[in-house]
Design an enzyme around this catalytic site. Structure first.
Site, PDB file in Angstrom:
ATOM      1  N   LYS A  25       1.504  -3.698   6.388  1.00 42.96           N
ATOM      2  CA  LYS A  25       2.136  -4.059   5.219  1.00 42.96           C
ATOM      3  C   LYS A  25       3.726  -3.793   4.802  1.00 42.96           C
ATOM      4  O   LYS A  25       4.381  -4.473   4.268  1.00 42.96           O
ATOM      5  CB  LYS A  25       1.250  -2.719   4.217  1.00 42.96           C
ATOM      6  CG  LYS A  25      -0.136  -3.056   4.272  1.00 42.96           C
ATOM      7  CD  LYS A  25      -0.463  -3.770   3.216  1.00 42.96           C
ATOM      8  CE  LYS A  25      -2.022  -4.378   3.485  1.00 42.96           C
ATOM      9  NZ  LYS A  25      -2.408  -5.757   2.452  1.00 42.96           N
ATOM     10  N   SER A  62       1.008  -0.950  -0.299  1.00 46.42           N
ATOM     11  CA  SER A  62      -0.192  -0.188  -0.154  1.00 46.42           C
ATOM     12  C   SER A  62       1.285   0.901   0.143  1.00 46.42           C
ATOM     13  O   SER A  62       1.626   1.670   0.377  1.00 46.42           O
ATOM     14  CB  SER A  62      -0.535   0.217   1.499  1.00 46.42           C
ATOM     15  OG  SER A  62      -1.592   1.645   1.184  1.00 46.42           O
ATOM     16  N   TYR A  69      -1.608   0.067   9.974  1.00 42.63           N
ATOM     17  CA  TYR A  69      -2.157  -0.608   9.077  1.00 42.63           C
ATOM     18  C   TYR A  69      -0.932  -0.629   7.703  1.00 42.63           C
ATOM     19  O   TYR A  69      -0.645  -1.723   7.895  1.00 42.63           O
ATOM     20  CB  TYR A  69      -3.511  -0.054   7.920  1.00 42.63           C
ATOM     21  CG  TYR A  69      -3.376  -0.037   6.725  1.00 42.63           C
ATOM     22  CD1 TYR A  69      -4.228  -1.696   6.481  1.00 42.63           C
ATOM     23  CD2 TYR A  69      -3.062   0.322   5.511  1.00 42.63           C
ATOM     24  CE1 TYR A  69      -4.182  -1.927   4.688  1.00 42.63           C
ATOM     25  CE2 TYR A  69      -3.525   0.076   4.599  1.00 42.63           C
ATOM     26  CZ  TYR A  69      -4.040  -1.086   3.833  1.00 42.63           C
ATOM     27  OH  TYR A  69      -4.030  -1.409   2.674  1.00 42.63           O
TER      28      TYR A  69
END
Ligand code: UDP
Length: 329
Positions: free
Chosen positions: A145, A117, A141
């Site tokens: 990743k 991402s 988050y």
């Protein structure tokens, strides 16, 4: 030989499965259906309802199916939720990937393409962002990743894993046939929320801040069509299977649009008024995120087809207008 797609019932996963099937590939999908939808899985793909943290289930699938490579989408994806429940994100995203890799390697499968991402970068201040820009994620988050990427890196050195990490910018749009599209509960993404206003399901769209250092004061993002993302996964898997080297690739159009520009474009596409309200900034939103995808274009021969925002929003509107409540559960 088939491609195994964990998370193949989710938004980007389901579109990639459609592209794989349309390219004549055999596909096996695993999804726990916690956020994905059975109805979004292409009828020609084989489907297992399983969780990637269930190693016995994975081992059985690898033993029963003839898998040449994995395209891995199974993850939790909400930035705000990751800040209030980091354990969930480490468990599903990082631990889930550890279990998946262990099962793959144990069963003789060593090639994986996976969803990373733009959230791995955080606020770089660089425009456009290249893969070697510093990675300082601002959310849990994004951190998970990045940790997944680093895990792949070390597994490549230790066990000969072959991997490609694809760092998406803002995924949007829907399959041009209208068969599948974007459906999150709760919905937090800009374009589907705008289209819910156009559909009469919300009174207005909130603009999260109009005092950013951008020409119209609203945040700028790089919107990339989900079918173009799907094609990049297929190119990346074939690149690795053909002997390509492990790498990280940005995927975006390289063009930034402000929140206000996106709303204006949606007004044009839908013919609806779409009232807007200025709201406070959303914590963790960088002012400007625009990709340089030169590496994917050069190395993978990636050619995004949807480089026009109006065309992208039209495909999304085609889906949302016909499926205002998304997929059935
Ligand atoms: N955004 C907004 N109103 C909304 C949802 C999003 O103004 O209701 C803005 C958000 O602040 C960001 C951009 O739209 O600048 C894209 O947000 P989205 O959640 O779609 O993707 P993100 O960039 O967070 O991955």
């Amino acid at each position: 030989m088939a491609i195994l797609v964990p998370g193949g019932a989710g938004y980007i996963g389901s579109h990639t499965v459609y592209e794989l099937i349309e390219a004549g590939r055999d596909v096996v999908v695993i999804d726990n259906l916690q956020t994905g939808y059975r109805d979004s899985v292409h009828p020609m793909a084989k489907f297992y309802q399983a969780d990637i943290r269930d190693e016995d289930a994975l081992d059985n699938i690898f033993r029963n199916e003839s898998i040449e490579a994995v395209i891995h989408f199974a993850a939790s994806i909400q930035v705000a939720e990751s800040m209030s429940d980091p354990l969930k994100y480490y468990d599903n995203n990082l631990y889930g990937t550890m279990v998946l890799l262990r099962s793959m390697l144990k069963n003789g499968v060593n090639t994986i393409v996976f969803s990373s991402s733009a959230a791995t970068y955080g606020e770089t201040g660089e425009v456009p962002i290249k893969e070697d820009s510093p990675a300082n994620p601002e959310s849990c988050y994004g951190e998970t990743k990045l940790a997944m990427e680093r895990l792949m890196h070390w597994c490549a050195g230790a066990y000969g894993l072959k991997y490609a990490a694809l760092r998406y910018f803002n995924a949007c749009g829907a399959h041009p046939s209208g068969a599948i599209g974007e459906s999150h509960v709760p919905e937090t993404h800009l374009i589907p929320l705008i289209l819910q206003v156009a559909n009469g399901q919300r009174p207005h769209i909130s603009i999260y801040g109009d005092d950013y250092e951008t020409p119209d004061g609203t945040c700028i993002r790089d919107y990339i069509h989900v079918t173009d993302l799907a094609q990049a996964h297929i190119l990346a898997v074939d690149y690795l299977l053909g002997g390509g080297k492990n790498d990280v690739f940005n995927l975006g159009n390289g063009v930034g649009f402000s929140v206000k520009e996106v709303i204006d474009c949606a007004r044009k596409v839908t013919g609806h008024e779409i009232p807007e309200v200025i709201a406070p900034r959303r914590p963790g939103d960088p002012a400007r995120l625009v990709a340089s995808s030169d590496k994917a274009v050069r190395t993978l021969n990636w050619k995004p087809k949807y480089d026009d925002l109006e065309m992208i929003i039209s495909t999304a509107w085609n889906w949302h207008r016909s499926n205002p409540n998304g997929f059935a559960r």
